[in-house]
Scaffold this motif. Structure first.
Motif, mmCIF file in Angstrom:
data_model
loop_
_atom_site.group_PDB
_atom_site.id
_atom_site.type_symbol
_atom_site.label_atom_id
_atom_site.label_comp_id
_atom_site.label_asym_id
_atom_site.label_seq_id
_atom_site.Cartn_x
_atom_site.Cartn_y
_atom_site.Cartn_z
ATOM 1 N N ASN A 199 0.826 -1.211 0.000
ATOM 2 C CA ASN A 199 0.000 0.000 0.000
ATOM 3 C C ASN A 199 0.853 1.249 0.000
ATOM 4 N N ILE A 200 1.903 1.230 0.807
ATOM 5 C CA ILE A 200 2.793 2.387 0.879
ATOM 6 C C ILE A 200 3.474 2.614 -0.469
ATOM 7 N N LEU A 201 3.924 1.521 -1.073
ATOM 8 C CA LEU A 201 4.590 1.656 -2.368
ATOM 9 C C LEU A 201 3.642 2.218 -3.421
ATOM 10 N N ILE A 202 2.386 1.779 -3.367
ATOM 11 C CA ILE A 202 1.408 2.291 -4.334
ATOM 12 C C ILE A 202 1.154 3.775 -4.089
ATOM 13 N N ILE A 203 0.931 4.121 -2.811
ATOM 14 C CA ILE A 203 0.539 5.486 -2.482
ATOM 15 C C ILE A 203 1.722 6.448 -2.485
ATOM 16 N N ALA A 204 2.878 5.965 -1.995
ATOM 17 C CA ALA A 204 4.000 6.881 -1.762
ATOM 18 C C ALA A 204 5.243 6.567 -2.573
ATOM 19 N N GLY A 205 5.255 5.441 -3.275
ATOM 20 C CA GLY A 205 6.435 5.113 -4.070
ATOM 21 C C GLY A 205 6.739 6.158 -5.119
ATOM 22 N N ASP A 206 5.680 6.810 -5.619
ATOM 23 C CA ASP A 206 5.887 7.854 -6.625
ATOM 24 C C ASP A 206 6.735 9.005 -6.067
ATOM 25 N N ARG A 207 6.514 9.365 -4.801
ATOM 26 C CA ARG A 207 7.291 10.463 -4.215
ATOM 27 C C ARG A 207 8.739 10.062 -3.948
ATOM 28 N N TYR A 208 8.921 8.820 -3.551
ATOM 29 C CA TYR A 208 10.287 8.324 -3.392
ATOM 30 C C TYR A 208 11.043 8.412 -4.713
ATOM 31 N N MET A 209 10.399 7.959 -5.782
ATOM 32 C CA MET A 209 11.070 7.946 -7.086
ATOM 33 C C MET A 209 11.275 9.358 -7.626
ATOM 34 N N LEU A 210 10.324 10.249 -7.334
ATOM 35 C CA LEU A 210 10.517 11.644 -7.731
ATOM 36 C C LEU A 210 11.751 12.230 -7.054
ATOM 37 N N GLY A 211 11.905 11.946 -5.756
ATOM 38 C CA GLY A 211 13.081 12.439 -5.049
ATOM 39 C C GLY A 211 14.363 11.809 -5.543
ATOM 40 N N PHE A 212 14.284 10.548 -5.964
ATOM 41 C CA PHE A 212 15.469 9.833 -6.438
ATOM 42 C C PHE A 212 15.823 10.207 -7.880
ATOM 43 N N LEU A 213 14.790 10.342 -8.735
ATOM 44 C CA LEU A 213 15.020 10.564 -10.162
ATOM 45 C C LEU A 213 14.964 12.041 -10.559
ATOM 46 N N ARG A 214 14.314 12.863 -9.749
ATOM 47 C CA ARG A 214 14.191 14.285 -10.093
ATOM 48 C C ARG A 214 14.713 15.135 -8.927
ATOM 49 N N THR A 215 13.850 15.963 -8.306
ATOM 50 C CA THR A 215 14.300 16.877 -7.247
ATOM 51 C C THR A 215 13.319 16.860 -6.078
ATOM 52 N N VAL A 216 13.794 17.308 -4.918
ATOM 53 C CA VAL A 216 12.932 17.409 -3.741
ATOM 54 C C VAL A 216 11.834 18.443 -3.975
ATOM 55 N N THR A 217 12.121 19.478 -4.756
ATOM 56 C CA THR A 217 11.104 20.490 -5.073
ATOM 57 C C THR A 217 9.919 19.867 -5.789
ATOM 58 N N GLU A 218 10.186 18.957 -6.732
ATOM 59 C CA GLU A 218 9.094 18.282 -7.435
ATOM 60 C C GLU A 218 8.320 17.370 -6.488
ATOM 61 N N VAL A 219 9.008 16.794 -5.523
ATOM 62 C CA VAL A 219 8.309 16.017 -4.490
ATOM 63 C C VAL A 219 7.336 16.927 -3.741
ATOM 64 N N GLY A 220 7.780 18.146 -3.433
ATOM 65 C CA GLY A 220 6.925 19.095 -2.738
ATOM 66 C C GLY A 220 5.707 19.485 -3.552
ATOM 67 N N LEU A 221 5.901 19.756 -4.847
ATOM 68 C CA LEU A 221 4.769 20.097 -5.719
ATOM 69 C C LEU A 221 3.790 18.935 -5.817
ATOM 70 N N TYR A 222 4.333 17.748 -5.978
ATOM 71 C CA TYR A 222 3.490 16.556 -6.093
ATOM 72 C C TYR A 222 2.706 16.344 -4.796
ATOM 73 N N SER A 223 3.369 16.524 -3.662
ATOM 74 C CA SER A 223 2.704 16.362 -2.369
ATOM 75 C C SER A 223 1.622 17.417 -2.176
ATOM 76 N N PHE A 224 1.871 18.621 -2.687
ATOM 77 C CA PHE A 224 0.857 19.669 -2.602
ATOM 78 C C PHE A 224 -0.379 19.260 -3.409
ATOM 79 N N GLY A 225 -0.154 18.676 -4.590
ATOM 80 C CA GLY A 225 -1.278 18.158 -5.377
ATOM 81 C C GLY A 225 -1.998 17.034 -4.655
ATOM 82 N N CYS A 226 -1.230 16.223 -3.911
ATOM 83 C CA CYS A 226 -1.841 15.137 -3.133
ATOM 84 C C CYS A 226 -2.772 15.668 -2.058
#
Length: 494
Positions: A224-251
């Protein structure tokens, strides 16, 4: 009873989210997208630890508390599960205390946030106690207490966080301390109900089978965590923490679907489903009908939030850079609608006592999320993460439908589920196609008309069954004739 409970939990969810929405503009004064990214990664890592205790204990309590062969032992089961939970809480606090530096380096590549990580250990620990007491309060249908306690949780969280942000300038640590304070208040309010219902008797045998059942679903919790939050982990790993923040704001906007529809319906309806186990045919019919209309309600709210995503972000965010999150909101709101649906499409697996398959379906969906994330995120950023998440929820529900039918002969109304999702998706696509530079005097009424067309389009395309259509017509006619009936009664009295 189910409807009354659902309405109360929905009121609590909407109230919590309304207060959260009011707090977002205040948070964005003191915190930027990178800070939101840090909070998101702390939350995700904490959820992994939380699931280790919350998933097995919560599932054990829900599955066995009303089981016929546990009558007379419910109070002993409750006490021993609570004792087991307390031991795990102590272990979590020790873990965060001694591994704070290591966790900080793993999450952020540096140890400068180790203090915030250690503080977050209290959030995880109090989340465990809040989960246990909350599950029990909902099981015994103390919805008023749960509503008050959960609302106070949010109020205390906001008050403490904003005070520490403004006066102490603690940044991320302020938000963490606020969360811990709110969770502690909710636990303290719900704990007396649990304590009065427990018998203080040590008996490991009474919890052995429930915990065995609960731990069989542990993989499901992690998945469940991987489904719900794996996207943010990968965003932080493959892109930037700022994009994680934007994505989380959309969440935050997408989570409105869960708080207003998913969680309240699950909390209000599942106790009824549990109590119907002696009448399996009626239980199946009830789950089938509820699932269909949970889908309609979730998708309907997702349509409205998706269409007005940009406007909501303009109102909520104090910084213009947050507007970029609007693009991913439709994907996240529909994902949240499907997440709420999954709690019912897996009903046949749970009621058929096949917890391992709950884990396997969730794991398969999580692997889809990870695989698509690695393919899409490097090129498409937050949109790639959103598409990967939406696809994983579709896979999850599809597998649940298959195994629920196989293990419990629970046949869902699949054509109508697809019907509801497709109509909602078409309306959102139509709204996205509108010109961005259109005047708000024109675009807002037009968007409102598109969002309001969802139930009308379902009716026009034959979504309701004949008996359901007749029920709606009778309800409408009785509503229309009620004023005349009251006038006639008054005339007769006179």
């Amino acid at each position: 009873r189910s409807l009354a409970l659902t309405v109360r939990y929905a009121a609590a969810g909407i109230g919590r989210q309304a207060f959260n929405v009011l707090l977002i503009p205040l948070y964005t004064i003191y915190l930027g997208p990178a800070d939101f990214g840090v909070l998101a990664l702390l939350t995700i890592s904490g959820t992994i630890v939380l699931r280790t205790v919350e998933t097995p204990v919560g599932n054990a309590l829900q599955r066995f508390y009303f089981r016929p062969d546990y009558k007379g032992r419910q109070d002993v089961l409750l006490f021993n599960l609570a004792l087991f939970t307390a031991a795990n809480v102590l272990g979590v606090l020790l873990l965060y205390r001694f591994a704070g530096d290591l966790l900080s380096r793993l999450l952020f590549g540096e140890s400068s946030l180790a203090a915030a990580v250690r503080l977050h250990g209290f959030v995880v620990a109090f989340s465990i106690t809040t989960s246990l007491t909350g599950v029990f309060v909902m099981l015994v249908e103390r919805s008023r207490l749960y509503t008050i306690a959960s609302l106070l949780n949010v109020v205390v969280t906001g008050a403490v966080s904003v005070a520490l942000l403004h006066f102490a300038r603690l940044g991320v640590a302020a938000a963490v301390l606020g969360q811990a304070a709110g969770l502690l208040v909710q636990t303290v309010l719900c704990l007396p109900v649990l304590a009065r219902s427990a018998r203080f008797t040590l008996d490991w045998k009474v919890v052995r089978e429930p915990l065995r059942f609960g731990y069989a679903t542990l993989l499901s919790g992690y998945s469940n965590i991987l489904i719900i939050a794996g996207d943010r982990y990968m965003l932080g790993f493959l892109r930037t923490v700022t994009e994680v923040g934007l994505y989380s704001f959309g969440c935050n906007i997408g989570n409105i679907v869960t708080l207003a529809i998913g969680t309240p319906v699950i909390s209000g309806v599942w106790p009824t489903i549990r109590r119907m186990e002696e009448h399996p045919d009626a239980q199946r019919a009830f789950v089938r009908l509820v699932t269909t209309f949970v889908c309609v309600a979730g998708v309907g709210l997702a349509v409205g939030l998706s269409i007005f995503a940009r406007e909501m972000i303009y109102l909520l965010a104090s910084r213009p850079e947050f507007v970029a999150a609007a693009a991913v909101v439709p994907l996240l709101t529909f994902s949240q609608a499907l997440q709420g649906l999954a709690a019912f499409t897996e009903a046949g697996i749970t009621l058929g006592n096949r917890p391992v398959y709950c884990s396997l379906t969730a794991l398969a969906a999580a692997l889809v999320n990870l695989a698509l994330g690695f393919l899409l995120i490097p090129r498409f950023g937050i949109l790639g993460a959103g598409w990967a998440t939406l696809a994983s929820f579709l896979v999850w529900n599809g597998l649940n439908l298959y195994f629920s039918t196989k293990f419990y002969a629970l046949h869902f109304d699949v054509p109508r589920l697809i019907h509801a999702v497709l109509v909602g998706g078409l309306l959102v696509g139509l709204a996205i196609a509108l010109p961005v530079d259109m005047s708000s005097l024109v675009s807002w009424p037009l968007k409102a008309a598109i969002a309001g067309a969802y139930p009308l389009l379902l009716l026009a395309t034959g979504f309701l069954r004949p008996q359901e259509r007749a029920f709606v017509l009778r309800a409408w006619q009785s509503r229309a004739t009620a004023p005349a009936t009251r006038r006639s009664q008054l005339t007769t009295v006179e």
